[in-house]
Design a protein around this motif. Structure first.
Motif, short mmCIF file in Angstrom:
data_model
loop_
_atom_site.label_atom_id
_atom_site.label_comp_id
_atom_site.label_asym_id
_atom_site.label_seq_id
_atom_site.Cartn_x
_atom_site.Cartn_y
_atom_site.Cartn_z
N ARG A 76 27.78 43.28 42.55
CA ARG A 76 28.99 42.47 42.62
C ARG A 76 29.81 42.61 41.33
NH1 ARG A 76 27.03 36.77 45.45
NH2 ARG A 76 26.44 37.69 47.46
N ILE A 77 29.10 42.54 40.19
CA ILE A 77 29.82 42.68 38.92
C ILE A 77 30.38 44.09 38.77
CG2 ILE A 77 29.60 42.64 36.41
CD1 ILE A 77 29.66 39.90 37.70
N GLN A 78 29.65 45.10 39.26
CA GLN A 78 30.16 46.47 39.16
C GLN A 78 31.44 46.63 39.98
OE1 GLN A 78 28.97 48.94 37.14
NE2 GLN A 78 30.95 49.82 37.73
N ALA A 79 31.51 45.95 41.11
CA ALA A 79 32.74 45.99 41.90
C ALA A 79 33.91 45.38 41.11
CB ALA A 79 32.54 45.24 43.22
N LEU A 80 33.63 44.31 40.41
CA LEU A 80 34.66 43.68 39.59
C LEU A 80 35.06 44.58 38.43
CD1 LEU A 80 36.39 41.21 38.92
CD2 LEU A 80 34.42 40.24 37.71
N VAL A 81 34.07 45.22 37.80
CA VAL A 81 34.36 46.16 36.71
C VAL A 81 35.27 47.27 37.19
CG1 VAL A 81 33.35 47.91 35.19
CG2 VAL A 81 32.27 45.66 35.40
N ASP A 82 35.01 47.78 38.38
CA ASP A 82 35.83 48.86 38.93
C ASP A 82 37.27 48.41 39.12
OD1 ASP A 82 33.58 50.43 38.96
OD2 ASP A 82 33.17 50.16 41.11
N VAL A 83 37.44 47.19 39.63
CA VAL A 83 38.80 46.67 39.84
C VAL A 83 39.52 46.47 38.51
CG1 VAL A 83 40.13 44.68 40.64
CG2 VAL A 83 38.25 45.57 42.04
N VAL A 84 38.84 45.85 37.54
CA VAL A 84 39.46 45.61 36.24
C VAL A 84 39.76 46.93 35.53
CG1 VAL A 84 39.08 44.63 33.94
CG2 VAL A 84 38.40 43.34 35.97
N SER A 85 38.88 47.90 35.65
CA SER A 85 39.10 49.20 35.03
C SER A 85 40.33 49.87 35.61
CB SER A 85 37.88 50.10 35.23
OG SER A 85 36.74 49.55 34.60
N ALA A 86 40.52 49.74 36.92
CA ALA A 86 41.70 50.33 37.56
C ALA A 86 42.97 49.64 37.06
CB ALA A 86 41.58 50.22 39.08
N LEU A 87 42.93 48.32 36.93
CA LEU A 87 44.10 47.59 36.43
C LEU A 87 44.43 47.98 34.99
CD1 LEU A 87 43.37 44.00 37.83
CD2 LEU A 87 45.17 45.58 38.59
N ALA A 88 43.38 48.24 34.21
CA ALA A 88 43.57 48.55 32.80
C ALA A 88 44.21 49.92 32.58
CB ALA A 88 42.25 48.48 32.05
N THR A 89 44.31 50.72 33.62
CA THR A 89 45.01 52.00 33.48
C THR A 89 46.51 51.83 33.64
OG1 THR A 89 44.88 52.55 35.85
CG2 THR A 89 43.03 53.22 34.45
N MET A 90 46.96 50.66 34.08
CA MET A 90 48.39 50.38 34.26
C MET A 90 48.98 49.83 32.96
SD MET A 90 48.12 48.51 37.97
CE MET A 90 47.19 49.24 39.31
N ASP A 91 50.21 50.17 32.68
CA ASP A 91 50.82 49.83 31.39
C ASP A 91 50.83 48.33 31.12
OD1 ASP A 91 51.28 52.40 30.71
OD2 ASP A 91 53.39 52.44 31.27
N GLU A 92 51.31 47.54 32.05
CA GLU A 92 51.47 46.11 31.78
C GLU A 92 50.13 45.41 31.56
OE1 GLU A 92 53.56 42.61 31.00
OE2 GLU A 92 54.27 44.68 31.19
N PRO A 93 49.13 45.57 32.46
CA PRO A 93 47.83 44.93 32.18
C PRO A 93 47.19 45.44 30.89
CG PRO A 93 47.98 45.58 34.49
CD PRO A 93 49.15 46.19 33.79
N ARG A 94 47.32 46.74 30.62
CA ARG A 94 46.71 47.29 29.41
C ARG A 94 47.33 46.67 28.15
NH1 ARG A 94 47.58 52.23 30.36
NH2 ARG A 94 49.38 52.60 29.03
N LYS A 95 48.65 46.52 28.13
CA LYS A 95 49.33 45.93 26.99
C LYS A 95 48.89 44.48 26.79
CE LYS A 95 53.55 48.74 27.18
NZ LYS A 95 55.01 48.73 27.47
N ARG A 96 48.75 43.75 27.90
CA ARG A 96 48.34 42.35 27.79
C ARG A 96 46.91 42.22 27.28
NH1 ARG A 96 51.53 38.43 29.82
NH2 ARG A 96 53.39 39.10 30.95
N LEU A 97 46.02 43.05 27.80
CA LEU A 97 44.63 43.00 27.35
C LEU A 97 44.50 43.41 25.89
CD1 LEU A 97 42.87 44.50 30.51
CD2 LEU A 97 42.75 42.12 29.72
N ALA A 98 45.26 44.42 25.49
CA ALA A 98 45.23 44.86 24.09
C ALA A 98 45.80 43.78 23.18
CB ALA A 98 46.03 46.15 23.93
N GLY A 99 46.83 43.09 23.63
CA GLY A 99 47.40 42.00 22.83
C GLY A 99 46.43 40.86 22.63
N ILE A 100 45.69 40.52 23.67
CA ILE A 100 44.69 39.45 23.57
C ILE A 100 43.56 39.85 22.63
CG2 ILE A 100 42.95 38.14 24.84
CD1 ILE A 100 44.80 38.29 27.29
#
Length: 225
Positions: A76-100
């Motif tokens: 279950r956690i691996q499924a979540l990791v896969d989703v978050v990893s995919a989001l982190a390849t997008m500019d806006e989510p990546r910028k927000r995560l890096a800012g935090i």
């Protein structure tokens, strides 16, 4: 009692965020404590330490809890990791995560106004009468800085001249802030000793005296003629 750093928040050390939190706690508190001790500011200035830093620490704790959870290894956690990893390849989510993670997106609530208000002052390459300088070079003495980017001599801070360093300068490039991107160029900024912007000018001195009094004490009495 005032707590800073690991005394105020202990959490999973992913990303080194605890060090960033502790350093910013100390810098936020240090200049305020100094002004209260020497009588420049009232004790109420110390209340802003908790108001500003507690929400930042709470958010960092929540973020590290989430990162720790993502390190668990089940389907279950691996499924979540896969989703978050995919989001982190997008500019806006990546910028927000890096800012935090870096703390560069911190925004203290200092009221409405320019996007720079309450945020960390960027380290710009300035042109001054003494030649090129970077903003952070002007802050080595941990003194408040009033950076006038408009007409030289336009801003009068005589009652605070013993506390605030005024600098006339110019900057011709775009103003780009972490996470937010490009913002409109201000004509002046008042920078606290911790590097955060306490006032932003838009061609006038409106609100400047109030910001100076709030953060750097009551104005000095005018000299007798």
């Amino acid at each position: 009692m005032l707590l800073a750093g690991d005394a105020a928040h202990v959490h999973y050390p992913v990303g080194g965020q605890g060090l960033s939190l502790g350093v910013q706690d100390a810098v936020n508190l240090g200049w305020k404590l100094g002004q209260v001790v020497d009588g420049t500011s009232p004790e109420s200035l110390l209340d802003t330490y908790h108001a500003e830093r507690h929400p930042v620490a709470a958010r960092a704790l929540k973020h590290t809890v989430a990162l720790a959870a993502l390190q668990r290894r089940d389907e279950r956690i691996q499924a979540l990791v896969d989703v978050v990893s995919a989001l982190a390849t997008m500019d806006e989510p990546r910028k927000r995560l890096a800012g935090i993670s870096s703390g560069l997106d911190i925004h203290y609530d200092l009221g409405d106004g320019h996007p720079l208000l309450g945020r960390r002052m960027p380290d710009l390459d300035l042109i001054t009468a003494e030649g090129p300088l970077r903003v952070f070079e002007l802050m080595h003495d941990a003194r408040p800085l009033l950076l006038n980017l408009g007409q030289p001599g336009d801003l009068d801070i005589t009652p605070w001249a013993d506390r605030v360093q005024p600098i006339d300068a110019s900057y011709e490039e775009e103003w780009e802030l972490p996470v937010l991107g490009v913002v409109g160029a201000p004509t002046a900024v008042l920078v606290r000793p911790d590097g955060y912007v306490a006032w932003v000018g838009a061609g006038t001195q409106f609100g400047l005296s109030e910001a100076l009094a709030t953060w750097f004490g009551s104005p000095a009495a005018a000299p007798a003629e």
